[in-house]
Design an enzyme around this catalytic site. Structure first.
Site, PDB file in Angstrom:
ATOM      1  N   ASP A 179       0.855  -1.188   0.000  1.00  0.00           N
ATOM      2  CA  ASP A 179       0.000   0.000   0.000  1.00  0.00           C
ATOM      3  C   ASP A 179       0.893   1.241   0.000  1.00  0.00           C
ATOM      4  O   ASP A 179       2.118   1.140   0.044  1.00  0.00           O
ATOM      5  CB  ASP A 179      -0.952  -0.021   1.193  1.00  0.00           C
ATOM      6  CG  ASP A 179      -0.241  -0.056   2.529  1.00  0.00           C
ATOM      7  OD1 ASP A 179       0.971   0.218   2.575  1.00  0.00           O
ATOM      8  OD2 ASP A 179      -0.894  -0.370   3.541  1.00  0.00           O
ATOM      9  N   ASP A 189      -7.677  -7.718   0.723  1.00  0.00           N
ATOM     10  CA  ASP A 189      -6.729  -7.922   1.817  1.00  0.00           C
ATOM     11  C   ASP A 189      -7.411  -7.505   3.101  1.00  0.00           C
ATOM     12  O   ASP A 189      -8.297  -6.653   3.089  1.00  0.00           O
ATOM     13  CB  ASP A 189      -5.456  -7.083   1.622  1.00  0.00           C
ATOM     14  CG  ASP A 189      -5.663  -5.644   2.086  1.00  0.00           C
ATOM     15  OD1 ASP A 189      -5.257  -5.313   3.224  1.00  0.00           O
ATOM     16  OD2 ASP A 189      -6.264  -4.844   1.337  1.00  0.00           O
TER      17      ASP A 189
END
Length: 384
Positions: A100, A275
């Site tokens: 991320d 996720d």
């Protein structure tokens, strides 16, 4: 002469194999391996999936892991990871890794942060040291880590928020998307950068964000700013607005989601990748995800129960250890209890994804979804 197989070897791309309604089954192809979709990515926040060996995670069926830019930039540091051969080498995971941007953690964890057009300045939650995270620095860090799939830096607004505030953050995120893409141009061509759709719980702004990112043109698209406290119905309504706009030939990743029910309903609305820390975090707090629903091993009813969590499971932790033993480990706060329940949970998540993929390929996704939900509704089978 061009080698027709070269694209297969080096280029990031998505292959759609089957659809069933809006649900999609396909593959994200990367040089480090194929990611079968729909896919659940276990979260390896600081270079480890808590309580699991990398080989265990792989054996459960995970094709890709997620690493966290914010945590890794603070410890051990992106430059150090690069000197040590990159994140794949450091954590002994030769398969794809997605990172991320670090933006969400800056907003939620860091102290004394200051936003500007340039980026965000923040103080580490670990030692109070000041850091600056810009779109360019976020991409640089993810590049140093060696991530196969990277995220643009964006601003994620907590809900509820006013439309003006959501719009302001959306426009900033679009400008940061352009800067992120430009910075990403220096990286190897086999890696991919995803844009992140924002817009809060406002359908008009979600559409604006999605169309703006499509104009910038990314190899894949993430959907952010959901599952942050809003009702599931709101999240699903936003997906119904966004996924029909996104390109059919590129993967769609719903960030930070979620529960098994969130995932199966999101697949029904066209999402490919997920996720969430939930299966690992729940495992550390005595919660087991099974085809019977969620089971709390702290409950005294398990103390004398010799049965396993699921005698039909392929996972040894769910099939071979008694509930009485798991309950004992939890009550004594033994490390093995957390490890075994994390194993159970990740196994169930990957089994659910495998079942979803097979059902879409067979054209029976809705029937599969109904069967799964019926099992959850029936609940855990009590001891006789």
């Amino acid at each position: 002469m061009n080698n027709p197989d070269r694209r297969e070897q080096t280029d990031f791309h998505y292959r759609l194999h089957a659809t069933d309604g809006a649900a999609r089954h396909g593959e994200v192809v990367t040089p480090r391996g194929v990611i079968r979709t729909p896919a659940f990515m276990p979260v390896g926040t600081a270079g480890t999936v808590k309580g699991m060996y990398p080989e265990q995670v792989r054996d459960l069926g995970a094709d890709i892991l997620l690493g966290n830019t914010y945590h890794l930039m603070l410890r051990p540091g992106a430059e150090r990871v690069a000197r040590l051969g990159g994140l794949h080498e450091l954590m002994r995971w030769p398969h794809p890794i997605l990172t991320d941007s670090g933006g969400f953690q800056v907003m939620s964890l860091a102290g004394l942060r200051k936003m500007s057009e340039k980026g965000v300045t923040f103080r580490s939650h670990i030692d109070g040291a000041y850091h600056e995270l810009t779109p360019e620095r976020s991409i640089e860090i993810q590049g140093l880590l060696g991530a196969d799939i990277q995220m643009q830096l964006d601003e994620c607004v907590r809900l509820p928020a006013s439309k003006d505030e959501i719009s302001r953050a959306l426009q900033l995120s679009l400008r940061w998307a352009e800067r992120s893409k430009k910075a990403f141009e220096a990286q190897p061509k086999e890696r991919a950068l995803f844009g992140i759709v924002q817009g809060g719980d406002d359908a008009e702004l979600r559409i604006e964000s999605a169309r703006g990112l499509i104009d910038i043109d990314f190899p894949g698209y993430s959907i952010g700013g959901l599952a942050v406290g809003e009702p599931q119905a709101v999240m699903l309504a936003m997906l119904e607005v966004v996924t029909p706009i996104l390109p059919v030939d590129k993967p769609r990743y719903l960030m930070g989601v979620g529960t098994p029910d969130d995932m199966i309903e999101s697949v029904a609305r066209g999402v490919d990748m997920f996720d969430c820390v939930m299966p690992t975090r729940a495992g550390r707090h005595a919660q087991a995800f099974t085809r019977f629903g969620k089971i709390n091993l702290k409950n005294a009813r398990h103390a004398d129960d010799p049965r396993p969590l699921d005698a039909e499971s392929d996972c040894p932790a769910a099939r071979d250890y008694s509930r009485a033993y798991l309950h004992h480990l939890v009550r004594c706060e033994e490390m093995l209890g957390s490890m075994l329940l994390t194993w159970v949970n990740l196994a169930y998540y990957q089994s659910l994804m495998a079942g979803i993929r097979a059902a879409i390929a067979q054209g029976r996704f809705e029937a599969f979804k109904a069967e799964v939900k019926e099992g959850w509704a029936r609940g855990d089978i009590p001891a006789r």
